[in-house]
Design a protein around this motif. Structure first.
Motif, short mmCIF file in Angstrom:
data_model
loop_
_atom_site.label_atom_id
_atom_site.label_comp_id
_atom_site.label_asym_id
_atom_site.label_seq_id
_atom_site.Cartn_x
_atom_site.Cartn_y
_atom_site.Cartn_z
N GLU A 1 -26.14 38.44 -124.60
CA GLU A 1 -24.82 37.98 -124.82
C GLU A 1 -24.44 36.66 -123.62
OE1 GLU A 1 -22.80 37.40 -127.42
OE2 GLU A 1 -24.68 39.07 -128.34
N LYS A 2 -24.60 37.42 -122.28
CA LYS A 2 -23.79 36.33 -121.28
C LYS A 2 -24.96 35.55 -121.79
CE LYS A 2 -22.20 40.03 -118.09
NZ LYS A 2 -22.29 40.40 -116.80
N THR A 3 -25.92 35.41 -121.69
CA THR A 3 -26.82 34.35 -121.99
C THR A 3 -26.48 33.40 -122.57
OG1 THR A 3 -28.82 35.04 -123.19
CG2 THR A 3 -29.21 35.52 -120.80
N GLY A 4 -26.10 32.81 -123.81
CA GLY A 4 -25.37 32.53 -124.55
C GLY A 4 -26.68 31.45 -125.44
N VAL A 5 -27.91 32.64 -126.20
CA VAL A 5 -28.56 31.68 -126.54
C VAL A 5 -28.10 31.76 -128.01
CG1 VAL A 5 -30.90 32.15 -127.66
CG2 VAL A 5 -30.33 32.92 -125.06
N VAL A 6 -27.81 32.54 -128.52
CA VAL A 6 -27.32 33.22 -130.24
C VAL A 6 -26.34 31.92 -130.17
CG1 VAL A 6 -26.66 34.41 -131.67
CG2 VAL A 6 -28.25 35.69 -129.78
N LYS A 7 -25.39 31.93 -129.74
CA LYS A 7 -24.35 30.98 -129.72
C LYS A 7 -24.37 29.66 -129.64
CE LYS A 7 -19.61 30.51 -127.71
NZ LYS A 7 -19.00 30.70 -126.73
N GLU A 8 -25.44 29.53 -128.95
CA GLU A 8 -26.12 27.74 -128.71
C GLU A 8 -26.65 27.72 -129.90
OE1 GLU A 8 -29.17 24.90 -125.90
OE2 GLU A 8 -28.20 27.07 -125.62
N ARG B 1 -26.30 28.82 -132.96
CA ARG B 1 -25.40 28.63 -134.45
C ARG B 1 -24.25 27.20 -134.26
NH1 ARG B 1 -23.06 34.60 -133.61
NH2 ARG B 1 -24.60 35.61 -134.62
N THR B 2 -24.71 27.00 -132.92
CA THR B 2 -24.39 25.52 -132.58
C THR B 2 -24.90 24.04 -133.00
OG1 THR B 2 -24.63 25.48 -130.49
CG2 THR B 2 -22.35 26.27 -130.66
N ARG B 3 -25.86 24.71 -132.69
CA ARG B 3 -26.99 23.83 -133.02
C ARG B 3 -27.39 24.02 -134.74
NH1 ARG B 3 -31.56 22.25 -128.52
NH2 ARG B 3 -30.09 22.17 -126.55
N GLN B 4 -27.16 24.53 -135.65
CA GLN B 4 -27.39 24.45 -136.95
C GLN B 4 -27.04 23.41 -137.69
OE1 GLN B 4 -26.90 28.68 -138.03
NE2 GLN B 4 -29.04 29.74 -137.79
N ALA B 5 -25.44 23.27 -137.11
CA ALA B 5 -24.44 22.09 -137.99
C ALA B 5 -24.38 21.22 -136.84
CB ALA B 5 -23.56 22.93 -138.59
N PHE B 6 -24.35 20.43 -137.17
CA PHE B 6 -24.07 18.80 -136.48
C PHE B 6 -22.39 18.63 -136.27
CE2 PHE B 6 -22.81 14.46 -135.75
CZ PHE B 6 -23.31 14.23 -134.14
N THR B 7 -21.33 18.64 -135.11
CA THR B 7 -19.64 18.58 -134.91
C THR B 7 -19.65 17.36 -134.91
OG1 THR B 7 -19.89 19.88 -133.37
CG2 THR B 7 -19.56 20.81 -135.76
N LYS B 8 -19.54 16.45 -135.59
CA LYS B 8 -18.84 14.76 -135.05
C LYS B 8 -18.04 15.22 -133.66
CE LYS B 8 -16.60 12.60 -137.94
NZ LYS B 8 -16.12 11.90 -138.92
N PRO B 9 -18.04 14.24 -132.67
CA PRO B 9 -18.06 14.16 -131.56
C PRO B 9 -16.05 14.37 -131.73
CG PRO B 9 -19.28 12.49 -131.48
CD PRO B 9 -19.04 13.07 -133.09
N SER B 10 -15.89 13.38 -132.91
CA SER B 10 -14.59 13.70 -133.16
C SER B 10 -13.73 15.17 -133.54
CB SER B 10 -13.88 12.12 -133.77
OG SER B 10 -14.34 13.21 -134.67
N VAL B 11 -14.32 16.01 -133.94
CA VAL B 11 -14.10 17.10 -134.55
C VAL B 11 -14.31 17.94 -132.55
CG1 VAL B 11 -14.07 19.47 -136.08
CG2 VAL B 11 -14.74 16.71 -136.45
#
Length: 63
Positions: free
Chosen positions: A24-31, A33-43
């Motif tokens: 969990e500390k490595t943050g692999v799963v979190k990263e 999940r964030t890469r699965q969907a693009f979020t606009k920079p403004s959001v």
């Protein structure tokens, strides 16, 4: 690679718990999940501002 040192006679459940905590500390799963969907920079910026306001309020209420 994650390495978990076991002591003599240590329980396997405890070793798994250590492994999960390190993973969990490595943050692999979190990263992932964030890469699965693009979020606009403004959001992203808006969410960061909202979070900053929230943290600031917590700090003010604490003291």
């Amino acid at each position: 690679m994650i390495v978990v040192q076991l002591k003599e006679g240590e329980n396997i459940e405890r070793a798994l718990k250590k492994f999960k905590r390190k993973f969990e500390k490595t943050g692999v799963v979190k990263e992932l999940r964030t890469r699965q969907a693009f979020t606009k920079p403004s959001v992203k910026k808006r969410k960061e501002k909202i979070h900053a306001v929230y943290v600031k309020q917590l700090q003010q209420n604490e003291s």
